[in-house]
Write a protein that holds these residues in place. Sequence first.
Motif, PDB file in Angstrom:
ATOM      1  N   LEU A  81      77.550  -1.945  30.441  1.00 35.45           N
ATOM      2  CA  LEU A  81      77.990  -1.687  29.328  1.00 35.45           C
ATOM      3  C   LEU A  81      78.638  -3.827  29.721  1.00 35.45           C
ATOM      4  O   LEU A  81      79.557  -4.452  29.201  1.00 35.45           O
ATOM      5  CB  LEU A  81      79.009  -0.851  28.906  1.00 35.45           C
ATOM      6  N   HIS A  82      77.485  -4.549  27.927  1.00 31.92           N
ATOM      7  CA  HIS A  82      78.002  -5.188  27.517  1.00 31.92           C
ATOM      8  C   HIS A  82      78.800  -5.321  25.952  1.00 31.92           C
ATOM      9  O   HIS A  82      77.874  -4.889  25.392  1.00 31.92           O
ATOM     10  CB  HIS A  82      76.715  -6.542  27.115  1.00 31.92           C
ATOM     11  N   ILE A  83      79.851  -6.279  25.828  1.00 28.30           N
ATOM     12  CA  ILE A  83      80.278  -6.109  24.833  1.00 28.30           C
ATOM     13  C   ILE A  83      80.240  -7.717  24.301  1.00 28.30           C
ATOM     14  O   ILE A  83      80.064  -8.608  24.799  1.00 28.30           O
ATOM     15  CB  ILE A  83      81.689  -5.802  24.804  1.00 28.30           C
ATOM     16  N   VAL A  84      78.939  -7.590  22.683  1.00 29.96           N
ATOM     17  CA  VAL A  84      78.446  -8.047  22.704  1.00 29.96           C
ATOM     18  C   VAL A  84      79.044  -9.051  21.317  1.00 29.96           C
ATOM     19  O   VAL A  84      78.980  -8.040  20.618  1.00 29.96           O
ATOM     20  CB  VAL A  84      76.881  -8.672  22.732  1.00 29.96           C
ATOM     21  N   ALA A  85      79.724 -10.513  21.008  1.00 29.04           N
ATOM     22  CA  ALA A  85      80.147 -10.771  19.692  1.00 29.04           C
ATOM     23  C   ALA A  85      79.053 -11.401  18.768  1.00 29.04           C
ATOM     24  O   ALA A  85      78.272 -11.668  20.031  1.00 29.04           O
ATOM     25  CB  ALA A  85      80.863 -12.001  20.663  1.00 29.04           C
ATOM     26  N   THR A  86      78.798 -11.313  17.634  1.00 31.03           N
ATOM     27  CA  THR A  86      77.746 -11.674  16.969  1.00 31.03           C
ATOM     28  C   THR A  86      78.460 -12.076  15.940  1.00 31.03           C
ATOM     29  O   THR A  86      79.844 -12.141  15.700  1.00 31.03           O
ATOM     30  CB  THR A  86      77.034 -10.459  16.409  1.00 31.03           C
ATOM     31  N   LEU A 126      83.905   4.384  23.684  1.00 31.75           N
ATOM     32  CA  LEU A 126      82.730   4.320  23.996  1.00 31.75           C
ATOM     33  C   LEU A 126      82.885   3.449  25.864  1.00 31.75           C
ATOM     34  O   LEU A 126      82.878   3.551  27.073  1.00 31.75           O
ATOM     35  CB  LEU A 126      81.660   3.038  24.181  1.00 31.75           C
ATOM     36  N   VAL A 127      83.825   2.404  25.738  1.00 31.88           N
ATOM     37  CA  VAL A 127      85.040   0.939  27.006  1.00 31.88           C
ATOM     38  C   VAL A 127      85.210   2.078  27.838  1.00 31.88           C
ATOM     39  O   VAL A 127      85.221   1.829  29.302  1.00 31.88           O
ATOM     40  CB  VAL A 127      85.548  -0.070  25.734  1.00 31.88           C
ATOM     41  N   ARG A 128      86.349   2.562  27.153  1.00 30.33           N
ATOM     42  CA  ARG A 128      86.771   3.310  28.226  1.00 30.33           C
ATOM     43  C   ARG A 128      86.250   4.456  29.089  1.00 30.33           C
ATOM     44  O   ARG A 128      86.501   4.932  30.261  1.00 30.33           O
ATOM     45  CB  ARG A 128      88.159   4.432  27.628  1.00 30.33           C
ATOM     46  N   ALA A 129      85.735   5.303  28.801  1.00 28.94           N
ATOM     47  CA  ALA A 129      83.873   6.341  29.086  1.00 28.94           C
ATOM     48  C   ALA A 129      83.675   5.489  30.085  1.00 28.94           C
ATOM     49  O   ALA A 129      83.403   6.182  31.569  1.00 28.94           O
ATOM     50  CB  ALA A 129      83.348   6.912  27.982  1.00 28.94           C
ATOM     51  N   ALA A 130      82.629   4.031  30.258  1.00 35.73           N
ATOM     52  CA  ALA A 130      81.793   3.856  30.621  1.00 35.73           C
ATOM     53  C   ALA A 130      82.950   3.553  32.324  1.00 35.73           C
ATOM     54  O   ALA A 130      82.363   3.431  33.745  1.00 35.73           O
ATOM     55  CB  ALA A 130      81.735   2.465  30.239  1.00 35.73           C
ATOM     56  N   VAL A 159      77.257   6.900  28.695  1.00 38.01           N
ATOM     57  CA  VAL A 159      77.582   6.412  30.002  1.00 38.01           C
ATOM     58  C   VAL A 159      76.155   6.940  30.773  1.00 38.01           C
ATOM     59  O   VAL A 159      76.102   6.914  31.450  1.00 38.01           O
ATOM     60  CB  VAL A 159      78.489   7.414  29.571  1.00 38.01           C
ATOM     61  N   GLU A 160      75.658   8.257  30.302  1.00 33.29           N
ATOM     62  CA  GLU A 160      74.857   8.378  30.968  1.00 33.29           C
ATOM     63  C   GLU A 160      73.318   7.539  31.320  1.00 33.29           C
ATOM     64  O   GLU A 160      72.664   7.392  32.469  1.00 33.29           O
ATOM     65  CB  GLU A 160      73.448  10.557  30.409  1.00 33.29           C
ATOM     66  N   ARG A 161      72.879   6.926  30.529  1.00 31.58           N
ATOM     67  CA  ARG A 161      71.785   6.112  30.237  1.00 31.58           C
ATOM     68  C   ARG A 161      72.228   5.061  31.837  1.00 31.58           C
ATOM     69  O   ARG A 161      71.500   4.524  31.912  1.00 31.58           O
ATOM     70  CB  ARG A 161      71.611   5.469  29.081  1.00 31.58           C
ATOM     71  N   MET A 162      73.474   4.672  31.411  1.00 30.13           N
ATOM     72  CA  MET A 162      73.994   3.870  32.249  1.00 30.13           C
ATOM     73  C   MET A 162      74.172   3.558  33.485  1.00 30.13           C
ATOM     74  O   MET A 162      73.889   3.251  34.710  1.00 30.13           O
ATOM     75  CB  MET A 162      75.204   3.155  32.067  1.00 30.13           C
ATOM     76  N   ARG A 163      74.439   5.179  33.631  1.00 31.17           N
ATOM     77  CA  ARG A 163      74.383   6.004  35.026  1.00 31.17           C
ATOM     78  C   ARG A 163      73.595   6.065  36.125  1.00 31.17           C
ATOM     79  O   ARG A 163      72.985   5.960  37.237  1.00 31.17           O
ATOM     80  CB  ARG A 163      74.748   6.896  35.605  1.00 31.17           C
ATOM     81  N   HIS A 164      72.371   6.616  35.425  1.00 29.84           N
ATOM     82  CA  HIS A 164      70.774   6.215  35.845  1.00 29.84           C
ATOM     83  C   HIS A 164      70.505   4.245  35.657  1.00 29.84           C
ATOM     84  O   HIS A 164      68.948   4.346  35.688  1.00 29.84           O
ATOM     85  CB  HIS A 164      69.668   7.002  34.393  1.00 29.84           C
TER      86      HIS A 164
END
Length: 275
Positions: A9-14, A100-104, A73-78
């Motif tokens: 999971l990338h936390i991207v600043a824009t 999302l960050v906490r779940a990851a 999260v499921e997508r990242m698991r895979h």
Amino acid sequence: MALPRTGTLHIVATPIGNRDDISARAIATLRQVAVIAAEDTRHTRPLLQHLGIDTPLVALHDHNERTAVDGLVERMRHGDDVALVSDAGTPLISDPGFRLVRAARQASLKVSPVPGASAVIAALSVAGLPSDRFIFEGFLPAKGGARKARLAELAGESRTLIFYESSHRILECLEDMREVFGVDREAVMARELTKLFETVLGAPLGELVGLVAADPNQEKGEFVVMVAGREAGEDERIAEGLRVFGILKEELPPAKAAKMAAAITGAPRKALYGA
């Protein structure tokens, strides 16, 4: 046998305004991930089009975050990499995303920051207020009574105070700050940072309210408001002000006694009126 690869999971600043402020790393990350979770896809899509990026978007905002997190999260698991962006600046700073960050992290997935623009830090860097110690309070309550109550809780804070505010309430917010913190407390209002009509106004709150009230354009846009912390020694001035007030009120009406005690000692008039 090697374990299956899991995604990151990338936390991207824009950018917060000027599109040229996005980093080369952020652009590369947004191109290579499988999906971008955006606070508002309608806001993020024009930025991606400007950058020539066609990565799929999914919405992740306050109203759907609880339900959308499990799927991501499921997508990242895979093995899928996911990027999280907000409408502007660094995600999670008064924006959705912490679930999302906490779940990851709870799923033992890698969470990686891709740093960049932040309205809080950009504003503080040009404010000319003490920046070694500060606190970020986000948005104050919308209703006046609750807003004043929260400001009163912060009146004794010695660190620089940083707030976000909307165009609908900026003048009312400054007026409440003037009432609670006093007319002499230094403040800076940063408006539309990095955009065409960027302005940074700094003055004691009593003057700053007047500057904004006199120019309707200063009530338009997005705002970061910074207020100097309470000065060291202010407690002593209040104590001396109360002592002088106690003497004067024996001979004068309380309001006049408070006004004179404040003038003599430099104590905030509001603190003496409260007495």
